[in-house]
Design a protein around this motif. Structure first.
Motif, short mmCIF file in Angstrom:
data_model
loop_
_atom_site.label_atom_id
_atom_site.label_comp_id
_atom_site.label_asym_id
_atom_site.label_seq_id
_atom_site.Cartn_x
_atom_site.Cartn_y
_atom_site.Cartn_z
N SER A 425 0.85 -1.19 0.00
CA SER A 425 0.00 0.00 0.00
C SER A 425 0.89 1.24 0.00
O SER A 425 2.04 1.20 0.44
CB SER A 425 -0.92 0.01 1.23
OG SER A 425 -0.17 0.23 2.41
N GLU A 459 -8.26 3.95 -3.58
CA GLU A 459 -8.42 3.79 -2.14
C GLU A 459 -7.52 4.75 -1.37
O GLU A 459 -7.21 4.51 -0.20
CB GLU A 459 -8.12 2.36 -1.74
CG GLU A 459 -9.06 1.34 -2.37
CD GLU A 459 -8.70 -0.08 -1.98
OE1 GLU A 459 -8.12 -0.27 -0.90
OE2 GLU A 459 -9.01 -1.00 -2.75
N SER A 463 -4.20 2.55 -1.15
CA SER A 463 -4.17 1.89 -2.46
C SER A 463 -2.85 1.15 -2.66
O SER A 463 -1.80 1.56 -2.16
CB SER A 463 -4.34 2.93 -3.57
OG SER A 463 -5.59 3.57 -3.47
#
Length: 632
Positions: A425, A459, A463
């Motif tokens: 992420s 996101e 993300s």
């Protein structure tokens, strides 16, 4: 099995065989249990024909129902117990193989981390990838010698002893058969090691080519070299395939002989037994038992041949691991406080960094810019100031190479503009080992003008980002690297071309915010961007690797024609530039695509240096050694 956080131990680096023996010594109890369980399992399989012969001779032939029932019950009990032994054997051997797999992985990963910046200069990325993807599996598979290998030898001797009670001729044939099989298969094993080694070497080269292709496809396409590279890759692929066929040919003969020779050899034993039964030298039950022994022996003999095959491949893989483990990191000449006459501690207060080779002097608490026409000369200064190689630099009057390396890494961070980005992420990518607060991440994102990156991801900060940030543009990757460096918050930040892939608008914002974010802390940037140079407290202009002029950006523009020609792209004064000075477009700003193409076509040595600085990128955020290894 070894715990994920357990120390794997010190491997034996004397050779491939020694390394495999070390893996066995690391788990002696489990290895012994695997050998014992495999031996019991195979011996009990050989006991079944013996019990069957007794049931025929003592129960079936004379018509004794009680004896027949007793021997049948014994046969059932042995079969049921042997099934449980087989389950335990398989579980134990699985643990043996998994321990070898995890232990080898931990040893390789730990050693690559210890090598640090020396790794890319000592071994190619393809070598490490091949070891991690393929060789660890091969090494783990080679440890089957502990279970079925030992068990095959034991049951071979056990069956020979049983046959001795039936016929000395049959026992002699069985005992002499394996040396004959070894003589026939041995040369193939030696040949397999040679072909397998060559195949692994070619595979490593081709893996490196794949990495180059994936990383530079856009550049190759822009330069019109995609077809040329594809043709070269195709030729190498054909060579690797041909080599794979040669390995496959040897392997196929090994596997064919592993099944064919034992079957042929044991067919001879069966024929001799049938002749002896026909001549009345053995009973019907004994003949049945010989058939059973023959059926049981086919598996162990095939195991022994396969054991040689697996060991041959395992030794080749272990040699590759040992070759990597023999690489040594660059020596740390910092001896630490009180360890000797050359020992020194890092300065407690912010102090001047000085590189006597170039004459660069970095004042504490200020933003200093290094400008040079040749990228390699400027980055060489950064390497010396960051102690990534031999250096005469001083820190507060103390030689930098006399300070323990962990203290240097704790307070000095070199942030390369092509440092590795690991998959995960976005929060993990920029945070490293620690978990920065949302407020810290937000401030770093704003300072690097990277807010739009987070806003554009599905996101947000959570993300996923692919390895090397390939899902991002060149400018976005550069800003993510800058965010990571700012979150590390080192006392001294040495940033190499931090804005070279940004457009002018974004670069101007980064220049202003970087200065504000680093107020009161020592920051060095290498750049030829007027937008970033205008924010610097001091600019040091290098010619031929030496400081030729020092001052503010506007002062140098007025009095240094070479600096003006390099930075301002002033064509009217181009003739005034010193010989050998040429405009370096790498830092002037421009679109992400244009600059990405330029940076990816840097010489290989520069790529290697940038990789050096990224070995510890996962540790970018945090204090202590984490900050020092942020981008290397």
């Amino acid at each position: 099995m070894i715990d994920a956080y357990e120390d794997p131990g010190t491997p034996d680096r004397r050779g491939g065989w020694a390394y495999l023996a070390w893996l066995v010594r690391c788990q002696p109890g489990r290895a012994l249990a695997g050998a014992v369980l495999a031996s019991v399992w195979m011996v009990l399989m050989a006991v079944a024909p013996y019990l069957l012969s007794k049931a025929v001779d003592d129960g079936l032939e004379p018509g004794d129902t009680t004896a027949l029932a007793g021997w049948t019950a014994a046969l059932f009990a042995v079969g049921a117990f042997n099934a449980w032994v087989s389950v335990m054997r398989h579980r134990t051997m699985t643990r043996v193989r998994m321990d070898a797999y995890v232990r080898t992985t931990k040893v390789v990963v730990g050693h690559t981390v210890r090598l640090g910046a020396a790794l890319p200069r000592r071994a190619g990325a393809a070598e490490v990838v091949t070891i991690g993807v393929s060789d660890v599996h091969t090494i783990a598979g080679a440890l089957t010698v502990i279970g079925p290998g030992v068990g095959s030898v034991v049951v071979y001797v056990f069956v020979a002893g049983l046959l001795l009670s039936v016929s000395s001729l049959l026992a002699a044939v069985v005992l002499l058969g394996m040396p004959v099989v070894a003589v026939l298969v041995g040369p193939l094993m030696a040949r397999l090691q040679g072909t397998e080694t060559e195949y692994r070497e070619r595979q490593g080269v081709l893996t490196a080519r794949i990495g180059d292709l994936a990383g530079g496809l856009r550049v190759l396409n822009g330069l019109g070299g995609k077809e040329l590279f594809a043709a070269s890759f195709d030729r190498d692929s054909q060579r690797l395939r041909a080599q794979g066929y040669r390995v496959g040919a040897v392997t196929s003969w090994m596997q064919a002989l592993g099944v064919g020779l034992p079957t042929l050899f044991l067919a001879v034993v069966t024929w001799l037994a049938a002749r002896l039964a026909a001549q009345g030298h053995m009973t019907v039950g004994e003949l049945v038992s010989v058939y059973g022994y023959v059926a049981v022996l086919i598996g162990p003999v095939a195991f022994l041949v396969d054991m040689g095959y697996q060991l041959s491949r395992g030794v080749v893989a272990a040699r590759r691991v040992v070759r990597l483990l023999r690489l040594e990191p660059d020596p740390d000449t910092g001896t630490g406080p009180g360890a000797g006459p050359g020992a020194a501690d890092a300065p407690v207060e912010p102090s001047v960094l000085h590189d006597p080779v170039s004459g660069v002097r970095v004042a504490p608490g200020r933003l200093t810019a290094l400008v040079g026409a040749r990228h390699t000369e400027v980055t060489a200064v950064v390497d010396r100031l960051g102690r990534y190689g031999p250096t005469d630099a001083t820190w507060g009057g103390v030689r930098l190479d006399a300070v323990p390396l962990d203290q240097v890494r704790e307070r000095i961070l070199v942030a390369d503009n092509e440092a590795d980005l690991f998959a995960g992420s976005l929060r993990e990518v920029v945070g490293g080992r620690r978990e920065p607060s949302s407020a810290d991440v937000g401030r770093a994102l704003r300072a690097a003008a990277a807010d739009d990156i987070v806003q554009g991801l599905p996101e947000g900060i959570e993300s996923s980002v692919t390895a090397q940030g390939r899902s991002l543009s060149g400018g976005q990757r550069q800003r993510v690297r800058l965010v990571r460096a700012l979150l590390a918050d080192p006392g001294i930040l040495l940033a190499v071309e931090p804005t070279s892939a940004l457009d002018a608008h974004t670069e101007a914002a980064v220049a202003r915010r970087l200065r504000a974010a680093r107020t009161g802390r020592t920051t060095v940037v290498t750049t030829t961007s007027p937008l970033l140079l205008a924010q610097a407290d001091t600019v040091q202009y290098l010619v031929d690797g030496k400081v030729a002029a020092t001052g503010h950006h506007h002062e140098l523009l007025d009095r240094e024609p070479g600096y003006r020609a390099l930075v301002a792209r002033d064509t009217d004064d181009a003739d005034d530039a010193p010989c050998g000075v040429a405009a370096d477009p790498a830092s002037a700003g421009g679109t992400d695509t244009e600059t990405e193409t330029q940076t990816q076509t840097e010489p290989q040595t520069e790529t290697a240096k940038s990789t050096d600085r990224s070995t510890g990128a996962a540790a970018a955020a945090g204090t202590g050694a984490d900050a020092g290894e942020a981008v290397r």
